[in-house]
Scaffold this active site. Sequence first.
Site, mmCIF file in Angstrom:
data_model
loop_
_atom_site.group_PDB
_atom_site.id
_atom_site.type_symbol
_atom_site.label_atom_id
_atom_site.label_comp_id
_atom_site.label_asym_id
_atom_site.label_seq_id
_atom_site.Cartn_x
_atom_site.Cartn_y
_atom_site.Cartn_z
ATOM 1 N N HIS A 17 0.843 -1.202 0.000
ATOM 2 C CA HIS A 17 0.000 0.000 0.000
ATOM 3 C C HIS A 17 0.879 1.253 0.000
ATOM 4 O O HIS A 17 0.610 2.205 -0.724
ATOM 5 C CB HIS A 17 -0.882 0.052 1.259
ATOM 6 C CG HIS A 17 -1.910 -1.034 1.361
ATOM 7 N ND1 HIS A 17 -2.039 -1.837 2.474
ATOM 8 C CD2 HIS A 17 -2.877 -1.445 0.500
ATOM 9 C CE1 HIS A 17 -3.041 -2.682 2.297
ATOM 10 N NE2 HIS A 17 -3.557 -2.488 1.112
ATOM 11 N N LYS A 41 -18.648 -6.579 8.652
ATOM 12 C CA LYS A 41 -17.393 -7.320 8.446
ATOM 13 C C LYS A 41 -16.434 -6.944 9.573
ATOM 14 O O LYS A 41 -16.009 -5.794 9.689
ATOM 15 C CB LYS A 41 -16.795 -6.960 7.080
ATOM 16 C CG LYS A 41 -15.702 -7.925 6.647
ATOM 17 C CD LYS A 41 -15.219 -7.578 5.248
ATOM 18 C CE LYS A 41 -13.774 -8.004 5.046
ATOM 19 N NZ LYS A 41 -13.174 -7.315 3.895
ATOM 20 N N ARG A 90 -2.499 -5.981 -8.496
ATOM 21 C CA ARG A 90 -1.448 -6.984 -8.318
ATOM 22 C C ARG A 90 -1.483 -8.027 -9.419
ATOM 23 O O ARG A 90 -0.564 -8.166 -10.197
ATOM 24 C CB ARG A 90 -1.580 -7.655 -6.943
ATOM 25 C CG ARG A 90 -1.132 -6.781 -5.801
ATOM 26 C CD ARG A 90 -1.698 -7.223 -4.492
ATOM 27 N NE ARG A 90 -3.143 -7.049 -4.471
ATOM 28 C CZ ARG A 90 -3.908 -7.174 -3.391
ATOM 29 N NH1 ARG A 90 -3.363 -7.494 -2.249
ATOM 30 N NH2 ARG A 90 -5.208 -6.974 -3.456
ATOM 31 N N SER A 129 -2.989 -7.828 2.700
ATOM 32 C CA SER A 129 -3.251 -7.763 4.138
ATOM 33 C C SER A 129 -3.659 -9.140 4.667
ATOM 34 O O SER A 129 -3.289 -9.523 5.780
ATOM 35 C CB SER A 129 -4.366 -6.758 4.428
ATOM 36 O OG SER A 129 -3.991 -5.494 3.982
HETATM 37 P P1 ADP Z 1 -6.311 -5.989 0.330
HETATM 38 O O1 ADP Z 1 -6.852 -6.093 -1.082
HETATM 39 O O2 ADP Z 1 -4.914 -6.481 0.481
HETATM 40 O O3 ADP Z 1 -7.239 -6.454 1.426
HETATM 41 P P2 ADP Z 1 -7.165 -3.273 0.617
HETATM 42 O O4 ADP Z 1 -8.593 -3.620 0.501
HETATM 43 O O5 ADP Z 1 -6.768 -2.475 1.783
HETATM 44 O O6 ADP Z 1 -6.176 -4.485 0.638
HETATM 45 O O7 ADP Z 1 -6.666 -2.630 -0.730
HETATM 46 C C1 ADP Z 1 -6.695 -1.294 -1.118
HETATM 47 C C2 ADP Z 1 -6.095 -1.205 -2.509
HETATM 48 O O8 ADP Z 1 -4.708 -1.519 -2.444
HETATM 49 C C3 ADP Z 1 -6.684 -2.189 -3.524
HETATM 50 O O9 ADP Z 1 -6.767 -1.536 -4.779
HETATM 51 C C4 ADP Z 1 -5.666 -3.295 -3.567
HETATM 52 O O10 ADP Z 1 -5.670 -3.964 -4.821
HETATM 53 C C5 ADP Z 1 -4.389 -2.505 -3.388
HETATM 54 N N1 ADP Z 1 -3.291 -3.318 -2.850
HETATM 55 C C6 ADP Z 1 -3.315 -4.142 -1.793
HETATM 56 N N2 ADP Z 1 -2.101 -4.709 -1.598
HETATM 57 C C7 ADP Z 1 -1.296 -4.246 -2.583
HETATM 58 C C8 ADP Z 1 0.062 -4.461 -2.964
HETATM 59 N N3 ADP Z 1 0.824 -5.330 -2.294
HETATM 60 N N4 ADP Z 1 0.565 -3.812 -4.014
HETATM 61 C C9 ADP Z 1 -0.237 -2.961 -4.712
HETATM 62 N N5 ADP Z 1 -1.528 -2.707 -4.446
HETATM 63 C C10 ADP Z 1 -2.060 -3.337 -3.392
#
Ligand code: ADP
Length: 161
Positions: A17, A41, A90, A129
């Site tokens: 992130h 959730k 990703r 995450s």
């Molecule tokens: P996750 O999908 O890991 O639960 P979030 O819902 O917090 O995480 O994701 C917020 C945004 O960050 C989404 O667009 C997700 O695809 C992106 N994201 C999550 N992890 C990564 C990463 N390792 N590299 C790039 N983008 C990421």
Amino acid sequence: MKKAVYPGSFDPITNGHINIIERACKLFDHIYVVASVNIGKQPFFSLEERLYFLKESLKHLPNVTVDYNEKFVYQYALDHQAYTIIRGMRTLTDYQSENQLFNFNYELSNGKIDTIALFADIPHSFLASSVIKEIAAFKGDVSKHVPKVVADAIMKKNEAQ
Ligand code: ADP
């Protein structure tokens, strides 16, 4: 002033992130990093903890505001005159859900809110995450993948169990 919203559950924030946020900061004047409040959730970390981790890990970026949101993301974006949503991409699996989200936000905002996807860089492309929470559940070392404030909190949580 070009403003954008980077929404997510950030449960917890990872180095993946942070990489996306640092890159988005070069493209926009201001970024709102917005943690979602998902009714129904149960998150691993409370909203207060997630916001604290975000603030601590992003304090080196002066053009970032950390916030939370209980509404639709497009509504938050309209309220803050930030007409672009940033998402991280990703793998191919992300493509499908991100495409759906883009269309949802675009339609419901009457075309006012667009989405920009930034590709995850290679070191972070398999980081999520959910993976962090799984490693943590087995008391594994997450310190390479999350900011120190998160690694410390996970260690504390594990010690308390
Ligand atoms: P996750 O999908 O890991 O639960 P979030 O819902 O917090 O995480 O994701 C917020 C945004 O960050 C989404 O667009 C997700 O695809 C992106 N994201 C999550 N992890 C990564 C990463 N390792 N590299 C790039 N983008 C990421």
